[in-house]
Design an enzyme around this catalytic site. Structure first.
Site, PDB file in Angstrom:
ATOM      1  N   ASP A 116       0.856  -1.186   0.000  1.00 40.98           N
ATOM      2  CA  ASP A 116       0.000   0.000   0.000  1.00 40.98           C
ATOM      3  C   ASP A 116       0.896   1.241   0.000  1.00 40.98           C
ATOM      4  O   ASP A 116       1.226   1.781  -1.053  1.00 40.98           O
ATOM      5  CB  ASP A 116      -0.911  -0.108   1.233  1.00 40.98           C
ATOM      6  CG  ASP A 116      -1.894   1.034   1.368  1.00 40.98           C
ATOM      7  OD1 ASP A 116      -1.854   1.956   0.552  1.00 40.98           O
ATOM      8  OD2 ASP A 116      -2.704   1.011   2.311  1.00 40.98           O
ATOM      9  N   LYS A 144      -0.801  -1.029  -4.773  1.00 36.32           N
ATOM     10  CA  LYS A 144      -1.615   0.179  -5.000  1.00 36.32           C
ATOM     11  C   LYS A 144      -0.664   1.309  -5.394  1.00 36.32           C
ATOM     12  O   LYS A 144      -0.133   2.005  -4.513  1.00 36.32           O
ATOM     13  CB  LYS A 144      -2.355   0.574  -3.715  1.00 36.32           C
ATOM     14  CG  LYS A 144      -3.393  -0.425  -3.234  1.00 36.32           C
ATOM     15  CD  LYS A 144      -4.084   0.141  -1.982  1.00 36.32           C
ATOM     16  CE  LYS A 144      -4.982  -0.872  -1.324  1.00 36.32           C
ATOM     17  NZ  LYS A 144      -5.469  -0.408  -0.004  1.00 36.32           N
ATOM     18  N   VAL A 166      -9.258  -3.524   0.222  1.00 39.92           N
ATOM     19  CA  VAL A 166      -9.699  -4.794  -0.364  1.00 39.92           C
ATOM     20  C   VAL A 166      -9.672  -5.927   0.676  1.00 39.92           C
ATOM     21  O   VAL A 166      -8.893  -5.893   1.628  1.00 39.92           O
ATOM     22  CB  VAL A 166      -8.839  -5.195  -1.597  1.00 39.92           C
ATOM     23  CG1 VAL A 166      -9.074  -4.248  -2.754  1.00 39.92           C
ATOM     24  CG2 VAL A 166      -7.353  -5.267  -1.259  1.00 39.92           C
ATOM     25  N   ASP A 172      -8.056  -9.403   5.135  1.00 40.98           N
ATOM     26  CA  ASP A 172      -9.183  -9.340   6.070  1.00 40.98           C
ATOM     27  C   ASP A 172      -9.669  -7.931   6.341  1.00 40.98           C
ATOM     28  O   ASP A 172      -8.986  -6.946   6.046  1.00 40.98           O
ATOM     29  CB  ASP A 172      -8.765  -9.949   7.408  1.00 40.98           C
ATOM     30  CG  ASP A 172      -7.835  -9.018   8.190  1.00 40.98           C
ATOM     31  OD1 ASP A 172      -6.898  -8.468   7.571  1.00 40.98           O
ATOM     32  OD2 ASP A 172      -8.053  -8.824   9.391  1.00 40.98           O
TER      33      ASP A 172
END
Ligand code: 5GP
Length: 192
Positions: A116, A144, A166, A172
């Site tokens: 991320d 990302k 996501v 999770d």
């Protein structure tokens, strides 16, 4: 005894509490991409006896499919680095389950679910470098690009995805949804 009938659910969305998630990547698409990644890794590491370091918890499902598909002589180490709380980063990179297999001189492949900001992989790969591996690379299923803040170079990226939270396929939301075989993204509340 009656046979058990099982129909796989083809869900296009998942609801967790107030949050609604829509399908982003189907299991077929994920598995096809894993076959491609595994082929590339096998070609690059066929004579290298790699050490896979699997980042728990999110990468457990990806790692199981990927490492089997690689069909390489290898060792596997599991570590746990950091956890998200809710849908935002806690900002802390902690090592909860640590390394046991010596890394010096090894060809290390870190298996991550998602990059991320890149903070986790930046911190961890720098830690590993201090133990003098022969080489280090990262394979991440998801990246990302819009949220990347730290340097991240990887030879192996499954999918570049938009900046949305996501879940599924190991990923999770507060411990839920890891078991799903597809990947879902948080629906934009304005679109809902
Ligand atoms: P980074 O350090 O690159 O900002 O974050 C990496 C870690 O954050 C991942 O290993 C994962 O645990 C978590 N993470 C980042 N984005 C998401 C996301 O969209 N969904 C989930 N479930 N976890 C995420």
């Amino acid at each position: 005894m009656n046979p058990v009938s099982f129909e796989p659910k083809q869900m296009d969305h998942v609801q967790i509490g107030e949050r609604r998630f829509v399908k982003l990547l189907s299991s077929e698409k994920i598995q096809a991409r894993i076959t491609e990644l595994a082929t590339a890794i096998r070609e690059d590491y066929s004579d290298k006896d790699p050490l896979f370091i699997v980042v728990l918890n999110g990468a457990f499902m990806f790692a199981a499919d990927l490492i089997r598909a690689c069909e390489l002589d290898c060792e596997i180490q599991f570590i746990r680095l950091a956890s998200y709380e809710g849908t935002t980063s806690s900002g802390v990179v902690q090592q909860i389950i640590g390394m046991q297999i010596p890394v010096a001189g090894r060809h290390v492949i870190v298996v991550e679910d998602i990059v991320d900001t890149g903070r986790t992989m930046d911190a961890f790969t720098r830690d590993i470098q201090e133990s003098h591996p022969a080489s280090i690379s990262v394979v991440t299923l998801l990246l990302k690009p819009e949220t990347l803040e730290y340097p991240f170079e990887s030879a192996y990226v499954g999918f570049e995805i938009p900046d949305a939270f996501v879940i599924g396929y190991g990923l999770d939301l507060d411990g839920r949804a890891r078991h799903l075989e597809d990947i879902y993204q948080l629906e934009d509340e304005e679109q809902a």
